[in-house]
Design a protein around this motif. Structure first.
Motif, PDB file in Angstrom:
ATOM      1  N   GLY A 156      -0.932 125.443 -11.977  1.00 58.33           N
ATOM      2  CA  GLY A 156      -1.006 124.080 -12.521  1.00 58.33           C
ATOM      3  C   GLY A 156      -2.445 123.654 -12.751  1.00 58.33           C
ATOM      4  O   GLY A 156      -2.793 123.157 -13.823  1.00 58.33           O
ATOM      5  N   ILE A 157      -3.313 123.865 -11.755  1.00 63.17           N
ATOM      6  CA  ILE A 157      -4.725 123.496 -11.881  1.00 63.17           C
ATOM      7  C   ILE A 157      -5.383 124.346 -12.973  1.00 63.17           C
ATOM      8  O   ILE A 157      -6.140 123.844 -13.804  1.00 63.17           O
ATOM      9  N   ALA A 158      -5.063 125.638 -12.974  1.00 65.74           N
ATOM     10  CA  ALA A 158      -5.672 126.559 -13.953  1.00 65.74           C
ATOM     11  C   ALA A 158      -5.330 126.128 -15.378  1.00 65.74           C
ATOM     12  O   ALA A 158      -6.187 126.152 -16.263  1.00 65.74           O
ATOM     13  N   ALA A 159      -4.066 125.711 -15.595  1.00 65.37           N
ATOM     14  CA  ALA A 159      -3.637 125.321 -16.941  1.00 65.37           C
ATOM     15  C   ALA A 159      -4.282 124.004 -17.359  1.00 65.37           C
ATOM     16  O   ALA A 159      -4.873 123.897 -18.433  1.00 65.37           O
ATOM     17  N   ALA A 160      -4.197 123.004 -16.483  1.00 65.77           N
ATOM     18  CA  ALA A 160      -4.650 121.664 -16.854  1.00 65.77           C
ATOM     19  C   ALA A 160      -6.170 121.561 -16.891  1.00 65.77           C
ATOM     20  O   ALA A 160      -6.724 120.854 -17.724  1.00 65.77           O
ATOM     21  N   GLN A 161      -6.850 122.247 -15.996  1.00 70.47           N
ATOM     22  CA  GLN A 161      -8.292 122.015 -15.861  1.00 70.47           C
ATOM     23  C   GLN A 161      -9.163 123.155 -16.368  1.00 70.47           C
ATOM     24  O   GLN A 161     -10.360 122.984 -16.566  1.00 70.47           O
ATOM     25  N   PHE A 162      -8.585 124.351 -16.572  1.00 70.75           N
ATOM     26  CA  PHE A 162      -9.397 125.460 -17.060  1.00 70.75           C
ATOM     27  C   PHE A 162      -8.801 126.140 -18.298  1.00 70.75           C
ATOM     28  O   PHE A 162      -9.320 127.154 -18.762  1.00 70.75           O
ATOM     29  N   GLY A 163      -7.679 125.601 -18.811  1.00 73.19           N
ATOM     30  CA  GLY A 163      -7.060 126.167 -20.012  1.00 73.19           C
ATOM     31  C   GLY A 163      -6.567 127.592 -19.830  1.00 73.19           C
ATOM     32  O   GLY A 163      -6.545 128.374 -20.779  1.00 73.19           O
ATOM     33  N   LEU A 164      -6.173 127.930 -18.600  1.00 73.08           N
ATOM     34  CA  LEU A 164      -5.695 129.286 -18.314  1.00 73.08           C
ATOM     35  C   LEU A 164      -4.177 129.288 -18.210  1.00 73.08           C
ATOM     36  O   LEU A 164      -3.607 128.576 -17.376  1.00 73.08           O
ATOM     37  N   GLU A 165      -3.529 130.105 -19.037  1.00 73.78           N
ATOM     38  CA  GLU A 165      -2.072 130.160 -18.982  1.00 73.78           C
ATOM     39  C   GLU A 165      -1.634 131.286 -18.055  1.00 73.78           C
ATOM     40  O   GLU A 165      -2.203 132.382 -18.060  1.00 73.78           O
ATOM     41  N   THR A 166      -0.609 130.999 -17.240  1.00 77.80           N
ATOM     42  CA  THR A 166      -0.060 132.016 -16.341  1.00 77.80           C
ATOM     43  C   THR A 166       0.875 132.930 -17.128  1.00 77.80           C
ATOM     44  O   THR A 166       1.824 132.447 -17.751  1.00 77.80           O
ATOM     45  N   VAL A 167       0.603 134.230 -17.107  1.00 74.68           N
ATOM     46  CA  VAL A 167       1.438 135.162 -17.872  1.00 74.68           C
ATOM     47  C   VAL A 167       2.187 136.149 -16.971  1.00 74.68           C
ATOM     48  O   VAL A 167       3.011 136.936 -17.455  1.00 74.68           O
ATOM     49  N   GLY A 168       1.937 136.111 -15.664  1.00 75.99           N
ATOM     50  CA  GLY A 168       2.661 136.996 -14.749  1.00 75.99           C
ATOM     51  C   GLY A 168       2.433 136.567 -13.315  1.00 75.99           C
ATOM     52  O   GLY A 168       1.401 135.995 -12.982  1.00 75.99           O
ATOM     53  N   VAL A 169       3.449 136.828 -12.471  1.00 71.70           N
ATOM     54  CA  VAL A 169       3.361 136.437 -11.061  1.00 71.70           C
ATOM     55  C   VAL A 169       3.968 137.537 -10.208  1.00 71.70           C
ATOM     56  O   VAL A 169       4.994 138.106 -10.561  1.00 71.70           O
ATOM     57  N   HIS A 170       3.324 137.855  -9.095  1.00 67.56           N
ATOM     58  CA  HIS A 170       3.941 138.753  -8.125  1.00 67.56           C
ATOM     59  C   HIS A 170       3.725 138.177  -6.727  1.00 67.56           C
ATOM     60  O   HIS A 170       2.602 137.941  -6.309  1.00 67.56           O
ATOM     61  N   ILE A 171       4.835 137.927  -6.025  1.00 66.45           N
ATOM     62  CA  ILE A 171       4.755 137.451  -4.648  1.00 66.45           C
ATOM     63  C   ILE A 171       5.172 138.603  -3.752  1.00 66.45           C
ATOM     64  O   ILE A 171       6.341 138.983  -3.723  1.00 66.45           O
TER      65      ILE A 171
END
Ligand SMILES: [Zn+2]
Length: 394
Positions: free
Chosen positions: A99-114
């Motif tokens: 959320g912070i990356a998208a709103a404040q740094f223009g970074l879109e999440t393209v993959g996640v691994h937990i």
């Protein structure tokens, strides 16, 4: 069917209605166990006495694979609380980071691994360490505000952070629904929005903690450049603390060895590396002064009509072929140099590759070469006498 991990994430034990749907496979109502989905590993635990081995989404239903069959009826279902706490903490932390990356740094999440040992989130652009550190600082503020993690359903007018890429399930967003008009949505495609204050709103089907304060701490441990963008390795909660403790212990040990402060370690280490390089060069220079004497003093073994000069002893690897060449010239035949288990052969008369094979046939090893020169490794060290005996053999 009611998914407790959506509406009551703190419930770890409850009464469920079990229906058998396959061999050792059941569905439960309500649904307590989170399936392997959205890059988040499945929950583990028990239904009655049966061990839950797998939780998967099968044709829109959440199916548990058990270690034994159960008769349909009511049972107590119990989650492995530690495991759920871990995955839900990491997953919620990922929402905060994305959320912070998208709103404040223009970074879109393209993959996640937990994962159980480590977690990653992939961004679509290059992330430098100063951005990653700022991300951490802003994330801890969100943790300290203890914002509720809210779940809403089918509110499609709400703007949500779209997610795509590996490990992310095809949860429908508004624009996807436009594209998919006329197609019957399957039950898992019910739009569920997860909202964390103003920090993040995204379509998600995972299990979360109830509020951001429960995450504790979020740490970024590594950045890895991918084909496109950056993979950020992070950990949250107790695992973040454990990992930080391990790294702090390593620094403590390094400080003790080096006798300096943490901040001075990189410069000291670099200086050490430069010194090792210098000494290596100096050693090579000193050895090269001795090569002519070594070539002259080497034992000469007659092999057929040729002479093979043999040296077994200490020598920097870079100089082995040089010495072998000088020995071949001095003997007007071949030169064989063995240092530890490395071997270099140079020849004017005999086949160097053939000589290497002959030696390897006797003691084993790897490598090869041409009639003029050959290089390799032996399976064990040899003495000059043994090497002479091998070379003399027919
Ligand atoms: Zn989520």
């Amino acid at each position: 069917m009611k998914r407790l991990y959506w509406t009551q994430p703190d419930v770890c034990e409850t009464d469920v209605e079990v229906v058998t749907v396959g061999e050792n496979q059941v569905t439960t109502d309500p649904i307590l166990f989170h399936p392997e989905e959205g890059g988040q590993p499945a929950d583990q635990g028990f239904v009655g006495d049966a061990v839950v081995k797998e939780v998967r989404v099968v044709e829109g239903r959440i199916v548990l694979t058990l270690d034994r069959p159960l008769v349909d009826g009511r049972y107590i279902a119990r989650l492995d609380r530690e495991r759920r706490l871990h995955t839900a903490t990491q997953h919620t932390a990922q929402h905060v980071l994305s959320g912070i990356a998208a709103a404040q740094f223009g970074l879109e999440t393209v993959g996640v691994h937990i994962g159980l040992e480590g977690c990653t989130v992939d961004f679509d652009k290059k992330v430098e360490w100063d951005v990653a550190e700022e991300l951490e600082r802003r994330a801890i503020r969100v943790v300290m505000l203890d914002l509720p993690v809210e779940t809403t359903f089918n509110e499609q007018e709400m703007p949500a952070r779209g997610r795509r890429g590996e490990g992310v399930p095809p949860v429908l967003t508004e624009s996807d629904e436009e594209k998919n008009k006329g197609r019957m949505p399957s039950p898992r495609e019910v739009l569920r929005l997860v909202k964390i204050g103003e920090v993040d709103t995204s379509a998600c089907c995972g299990a979360h903690v109830a509020s951001t304060g429960r995450i504790g701490v979020i740490r970024v441990f590594d950045l890895e450049t991918r084909k496109q963008g950056t993979r950020v390795s992070f950990l949250a909660g107790a695992r973040a603390l454990e990992r930080s403790q391990v790294e702090t212990a390593v620094l403590r040990e390094l400080r003790k060895l080096a006798g300096c402060a943490t901040a001075d370690l990189p410069a000291l280490f670099q200086k050490g590396q430069e010194r090792v390089k210098e000494l290596g060069k100096e050693l090579e220079r000193i050895w090269s002064l001795r090569l002519a004497d070594l070539a002259k003093a080497a034992e000469v073994v007659p092999v057929g009509a040729s002479s093979v000069s043999v040296y077994v002893g200490e020598l920097p690897r870079e100089l082995m072929s040089v010495l072998a060449g000088m020995m071949a010239e001095a003997a007007n035949g071949a030169g064989v140099v063995v240092s530890e288990v490395n071997i270099a052969i140079s020849s004017r008369t005999l086949d160097a590759g053939g000589l290497l094979k002959k030696i390897q046939n006797a003691v084993g090893g790897k490598g090869g070469g041409s009639p003029k020169s050959a290089n390799g490794r032996l399976d064990r060290p040899v003495t000059a006498d043994e090497l002479g005996d091998i070379l003399r053999r027919e």
